[in-house]
Write a protein that holds these residues in place. Structure first.
Motif, PDB file in Angstrom:
ATOM      1  N   VAL A  13       0.903  -0.751  -0.165  1.00 25.10           N
ATOM      2  CA  VAL A  13       0.160  -0.215  -0.161  1.00 25.10           C
ATOM      3  C   VAL A  13       1.437   1.440   0.173  1.00 25.10           C
ATOM      4  CG1 VAL A  13      -1.446   1.445   1.829  1.00 25.10           C
ATOM      5  CG2 VAL A  13      -2.095  -1.238   0.999  1.00 25.10           C
ATOM      6  N   ALA A  14       1.884   1.320   1.193  1.00 26.51           N
ATOM      7  CA  ALA A  14       2.651   2.700   0.789  1.00 26.51           C
ATOM      8  C   ALA A  14       3.449   2.429   0.018  1.00 26.51           C
ATOM      9  CB  ALA A  14       3.906   2.323   2.059  1.00 26.51           C
ATOM     10  N   GLY A  15       4.000   1.359  -1.051  1.00 23.03           N
ATOM     11  CA  GLY A  15       4.486   1.712  -1.979  1.00 23.03           C
ATOM     12  C   GLY A  15       3.472   2.205  -3.618  1.00 23.03           C
ATOM     13  N   VAL A  16       2.655   1.544  -3.326  1.00 16.72           N
ATOM     14  CA  VAL A  16       1.737   2.226  -4.539  1.00 16.72           C
ATOM     15  C   VAL A  16       1.704   4.082  -4.531  1.00 16.72           C
ATOM     16  CG1 VAL A  16      -1.227   2.196  -5.453  1.00 16.72           C
ATOM     17  CG2 VAL A  16       0.592  -0.250  -5.369  1.00 16.72           C
ATOM     18  N   VAL A  17       1.318   4.202  -2.621  1.00 17.41           N
ATOM     19  CA  VAL A  17       0.508   4.980  -2.868  1.00 17.41           C
ATOM     20  C   VAL A  17       2.263   6.632  -3.299  1.00 17.41           C
ATOM     21  CG1 VAL A  17       0.549   7.359  -0.857  1.00 17.41           C
ATOM     22  CG2 VAL A  17      -0.882   5.174  -0.803  1.00 17.41           C
ATOM     23  N   TYR A  27       9.333  13.598  -7.084  1.00 17.13           N
ATOM     24  CA  TYR A  27       9.972  13.734  -5.910  1.00 17.13           C
ATOM     25  C   TYR A  27      11.592  13.132  -5.273  1.00 17.13           C
ATOM     26  CZ  TYR A  27       8.108  10.259  -3.801  1.00 17.13           C
ATOM     27  OH  TYR A  27       6.764   8.464  -4.158  1.00 17.13           O
ATOM     28  N   PRO A  28      12.284  13.299  -5.454  1.00 13.81           N
ATOM     29  CA  PRO A  28      13.738  12.211  -4.843  1.00 13.81           C
ATOM     30  C   PRO A  28      13.604  10.643  -4.827  1.00 13.81           C
ATOM     31  CG  PRO A  28      14.572  14.630  -4.470  1.00 13.81           C
ATOM     32  CD  PRO A  28      12.654  14.830  -4.511  1.00 13.81           C
ATOM     33  N   GLY A  29      13.702   9.682  -4.577  1.00 14.94           N
ATOM     34  CA  GLY A  29      13.876   8.563  -4.538  1.00 14.94           C
ATOM     35  C   GLY A  29      12.252   8.271  -4.808  1.00 14.94           C
ATOM     36  N   ARG A  30      11.669   8.524  -5.984  1.00 13.87           N
ATOM     37  CA  ARG A  30      10.880   8.383  -5.861  1.00 13.87           C
ATOM     38  C   ARG A  30      10.744   6.489  -6.298  1.00 13.87           C
ATOM     39  NH1 ARG A  30      10.900  11.666  -9.466  1.00 13.87           N
ATOM     40  NH2 ARG A  30      11.567  11.173 -11.549  1.00 13.87           N
ATOM     41  N   ALA A  31      11.852   5.889  -7.334  1.00 13.20           N
ATOM     42  CA  ALA A  31      11.855   5.145  -7.551  1.00 13.20           C
ATOM     43  C   ALA A  31      12.042   3.565  -6.673  1.00 13.20           C
ATOM     44  CB  ALA A  31      13.726   5.266  -8.336  1.00 13.20           C
ATOM     45  N   PHE A  32      12.347   4.437  -5.208  1.00 15.75           N
ATOM     46  CA  PHE A  32      11.788   2.800  -4.125  1.00 15.75           C
ATOM     47  C   PHE A  32      10.427   2.866  -3.105  1.00 15.75           C
ATOM     48  CE2 PHE A  32      15.879   5.617  -2.321  1.00 15.75           C
ATOM     49  CZ  PHE A  32      16.940   4.343  -2.544  1.00 15.75           C
ATOM     50  N   SER A  33       9.298   3.742  -4.221  1.00 14.31           N
ATOM     51  CA  SER A  33       8.736   3.108  -4.161  1.00 14.31           C
ATOM     52  C   SER A  33       7.531   1.729  -4.975  1.00 14.31           C
ATOM     53  CB  SER A  33       7.294   3.862  -4.820  1.00 14.31           C
ATOM     54  OG  SER A  33       7.423   4.217  -5.851  1.00 14.31           O
ATOM     55  N   VAL A  34       8.762   1.406  -6.214  1.00 15.95           N
ATOM     56  CA  VAL A  34       8.500   0.532  -7.367  1.00 15.95           C
ATOM     57  C   VAL A  34       9.122  -0.653  -6.307  1.00 15.95           C
ATOM     58  CG1 VAL A  34       9.343  -0.395  -9.196  1.00 15.95           C
ATOM     59  CG2 VAL A  34       8.116   1.606  -9.326  1.00 15.95           C
ATOM     60  N   THR A  35      10.010  -0.702  -5.455  1.00 11.00           N
ATOM     61  CA  THR A  35      10.695  -2.064  -4.398  1.00 11.00           C
ATOM     62  C   THR A  35      10.032  -1.988  -3.182  1.00 11.00           C
ATOM     63  OG1 THR A  35      13.487  -0.121  -5.372  1.00 11.00           O
ATOM     64  CG2 THR A  35      12.851  -2.153  -3.613  1.00 11.00           C
ATOM     65  N   ALA A  36       9.409  -0.999  -2.749  1.00  5.20           N
ATOM     66  CA  ALA A  36       8.493  -1.038  -1.579  1.00  5.20           C
ATOM     67  C   ALA A  36       7.573  -2.275  -2.290  1.00  5.20           C
ATOM     68  CB  ALA A  36       8.155  -0.096  -1.366  1.00  5.20           C
ATOM     69  N   VAL A  37       7.204  -1.849  -3.614  1.00  8.71           N
ATOM     70  CA  VAL A  37       5.890  -3.048  -3.540  1.00  8.71           C
ATOM     71  C   VAL A  37       6.951  -3.594  -4.645  1.00  8.71           C
ATOM     72  CG1 VAL A  37       4.064  -2.858  -5.848  1.00  8.71           C
ATOM     73  CG2 VAL A  37       4.500  -0.689  -5.217  1.00  8.71           C
ATOM     74  N   MET A  38       7.286  -4.196  -4.924  1.00  8.74           N
ATOM     75  CA  MET A  38       7.811  -5.948  -5.596  1.00  8.74           C
ATOM     76  C   MET A  38       8.358  -6.345  -3.870  1.00  8.74           C
ATOM     77  SD  MET A  38      10.412  -5.866  -8.479  1.00  8.74           S
ATOM     78  CE  MET A  38      11.535  -4.071  -7.673  1.00  8.74           C
ATOM     79  N   VAL A  39       8.531  -6.011  -2.684  1.00 10.60           N
ATOM     80  CA  VAL A  39       9.169  -6.525  -1.652  1.00 10.60           C
ATOM     81  C   VAL A  39       7.790  -7.221  -1.346  1.00 10.60           C
ATOM     82  CG1 VAL A  39       9.931  -6.238   0.838  1.00 10.60           C
ATOM     83  CG2 VAL A  39      11.653  -5.729  -1.328  1.00 10.60           C
ATOM     84  N   GLY A  40       6.746  -6.315  -0.551  1.00 13.61           N
ATOM     85  CA  GLY A  40       5.792  -6.202  -0.140  1.00 13.61           C
ATOM     86  C   GLY A  40       4.757  -7.138  -1.053  1.00 13.61           C
ATOM     87  N   VAL A  41       4.906  -7.332  -2.604  1.00 12.04           N
ATOM     88  CA  VAL A  41       4.012  -8.256  -2.785  1.00 12.04           C
ATOM     89  C   VAL A  41       4.908 -10.304  -2.397  1.00 12.04           C
ATOM     90  CG1 VAL A  41       3.894  -9.367  -5.245  1.00 12.04           C
ATOM     91  CG2 VAL A  41       3.229  -6.896  -4.737  1.00 12.04           C
TER      92      VAL A  41
END
Length: 53
Positions: A13-17, A27-41
């Motif tokens: 949820v945090a990664g998708v948001v 914003y800087p570091g927005r690519a980490f949201s994709v990493t958060a989605v992959m780890v979350g799944v």
């Protein structure tokens, strides 16, 4: 509730948001949201796996 399942749901949820916010306003570091989605799944899959028979 399984800790892996809860952590996976929260990270997904945090990664998708984070991704959606990054699409609207870069914003800087927005690519980490994709990493958060992959780890979350991955954690969701582990959490739903259950006990071996």
């Amino acid at each position: 509730m399984n800790p892996s399942l809860a952590a996976g749901a929260a990270l997904t949820v945090a990664g998708v948001v984070g991704y959606l916010v990054g699409v609207v306003e870069p914003y800087p570091g927005r690519a980490f949201s994709v990493t958060a989605v992959m780890v979350g799944v991955t954690l969701l899959a582990i959490g739903r796996g259950g006990e071996p028979a």
